[in-house]
Write an enzyme that holds these catalytic residues in place. Structure first.
Site, PDB file in Angstrom:
ATOM      1  N   HIS A 263       0.818  -1.208   0.000  1.00 39.01           N
ATOM      2  CA  HIS A 263       0.000   0.000   0.000  1.00 39.01           C
ATOM      3  C   HIS A 263       0.858   1.267   0.000  1.00 39.01           C
ATOM      4  O   HIS A 263       1.795   1.407   0.792  1.00 39.01           O
ATOM      5  CB  HIS A 263      -0.927   0.006   1.216  1.00 39.01           C
ATOM      6  CG  HIS A 263      -1.916   1.129   1.184  1.00 39.01           C
ATOM      7  ND1 HIS A 263      -3.075   1.061   0.463  1.00 39.01           N
ATOM      8  CD2 HIS A 263      -1.898   2.363   1.775  1.00 39.01           C
ATOM      9  CE1 HIS A 263      -3.747   2.190   0.609  1.00 39.01           C
ATOM     10  NE2 HIS A 263      -3.048   2.999   1.392  1.00 39.01           N
ATOM     11  N   ASP A 306      -4.805  18.138   9.617  1.00 39.91           N
ATOM     12  CA  ASP A 306      -6.204  17.745   9.491  1.00 39.91           C
ATOM     13  C   ASP A 306      -6.416  17.203   8.083  1.00 39.91           C
ATOM     14  O   ASP A 306      -5.847  17.720   7.113  1.00 39.91           O
ATOM     15  CB  ASP A 306      -7.126  18.948   9.713  1.00 39.91           C
ATOM     16  CG  ASP A 306      -7.343  19.268  11.184  1.00 39.91           C
ATOM     17  OD1 ASP A 306      -6.589  18.736  12.013  1.00 39.91           O
ATOM     18  OD2 ASP A 306      -8.253  20.062  11.501  1.00 39.91           O
TER      19      ASP A 306
END
Length: 384
Positions: A263, A306
């Site tokens: 991944h 964020d």
């Protein structure tokens, strides 16, 4: 935007006399960034671009903050944001900090009654629904589903929509939006391993030139205030321009995904960057090919940024219960990862069909009153 482009008529040498057929001088304007150190273009106007006749009114359009300090993961149902006729009134700011405003809009009507200029920020418009033409002082850019439109601060523009069914994700960036530096050589050309190249850009074409000296309304955004200003002369009076600073389009469908044996981390999806945030494109791609690979992303801690993810279309394999137009916010300070069952479910799968836009900010995002109206209320508990 490290690529040279030009439109219309130009003098052979910059900063020299360039005259109209009647002998009068055209008005030259430098359209630059970061003082005189950043990218710039030179524009030649039929009229002087400085003729302000009147300032009618000024309106505070600053986002209204509901949560200044947030640690809760959120899911916003952005398609519940109301559609409105006006292009600017339709904008719903949702997540903000001192570097960026992220929001959605569902404008029904084309912007033709006035012109618009954002002097605070570069704008990124991602077209989720709708087709049309972005009309600017630099020329026209046709757009369709999946297009990013990058509009440098100070660009005067209008926008035409073909229908009333339009949905847009937008970002206003207080620092310039560039392509990722690691994908460019020292000349600015995109490298061979870049997931897109200059050939994929939608550059301004079909320069419109109006020579009237009538009054025209321009709405100018500066420091969170919308000023309505009356100018003498049509804003689209440019007879020619050249340079590196101009709006352009890029389709998410032309992003070439980078895959690996195991991944790959989110930076391989990066499409644009500033000094304060990155924009990434998640597109259909082949999964990892290690015999024991787990295609679903591993849990990771949001310590430095964020993460906002806008779900566009397809099957979002790491998430349960998300739909097109949903927005997830994973704030810094807590780890997040695939929903229960997603990791096991991904094993053996050959590819992803998801389409999404991610914005990671290096400063925490505040949540607006508009966003709270779209919050589903319990997303933060969806990993139980």
């Amino acid at each position: 935007m490290p690529i040279y482009h030009k439109q219309g008529a130009l003098p052979p040498k910059r900063h020299t006399q360039f005259r109209k057929p009647d002998g009068e001088l055209y008005s030259e304007q430098l359209f630059g960034t970061i003082g005189f150190d950043g990218m710039s273009s030179l524009l030649y106007h039929h009229n002087r671009p400085t003729m302000v006749k009147e300032i009618l009114k000024s309106t505070d359009v600053s986002p209204k903050i509901a949560l200044e300090k947030n640690i809760r993961s959120l899911k916003l149902v952005s398609f519940n944001a109301p559609a409105k006729d006006d292009f600017l009134e339709a904008r719903e700011p949702l997540l903000v900090n001192s570097d960026i405003i992220i929001g959605v809009a569902a404008p029904r009507k084309s912007l033709r009654e006035y012109f618009y200029k954002n002097t605070d920020a570069d704008e990124m418009l991602f077209i989720h629904k709708g087709t049309g033409i972005l009309r600017t002082i630099f020329g026209q850019i046709p757009f369709e589903y999946g297009d990013y439109l990058i509009i440098p601060r100070g660009t005067i523009y209008q926008i035409d929509f073909d229908t009333e069914d339009n949905r847009i994700l937008y970002a206003e960036s207080f620092s310039p939006i560039y392509t990722p530096k690691r994908y460019r050589n020292w000349f600015g050309q995109l490298l061979e391993h870049s997931p897109f190249c200059e050939r994929d850009y939608k550059l301004p074409q079909d320069l419109e030139t109006f020579t009237d000296t009538d009054e025209h309304l321009i709405k100018v955004k500066k420091q969170g205030v919308m000023h309505e200003m009356v100018y003498i002369g049509h804003p689209f009076d440019v007879v020619g321009w050249d340079g590196y600073n101009f709006p352009y389009g890029f389709s998410i469908h032309n992003f070439e995904p980078i895959t690996g044996k195991i991944h790959q981390p989110p930076p391989v999806h990066q499409t644009f960057e500033t000094n304060a945030f990155v924009i990434c494109s998640f597109v259909p791609r082949l999964y990892d090919y290690h015999p024991l690979s787990i295609p679903a992303p591993y849990n990771h801690s949001n310590i430095d940024s964020d993460e906002m993810l806008y779900y566009v279309d397809g099957d979002f394999m790491s998430r349960n219960g998300v739909q097109p137009g949903n927005i997830s916010l994973h704030p810094a300070g807590i780890p997040h990862g695939p929903h229960p069952g997603a990791a096991e479910r991904s094993i053996g799968q050959k590819g992803s069909e998801e389409l999404a836009v991610m914005i990671d900010t290096f400063k925490p995002l505040m949540v607006t009153e508009n966003a709270m109206k779209l919050d589903d209320g319990d997303y933060y508990q969806s990993w139980l």
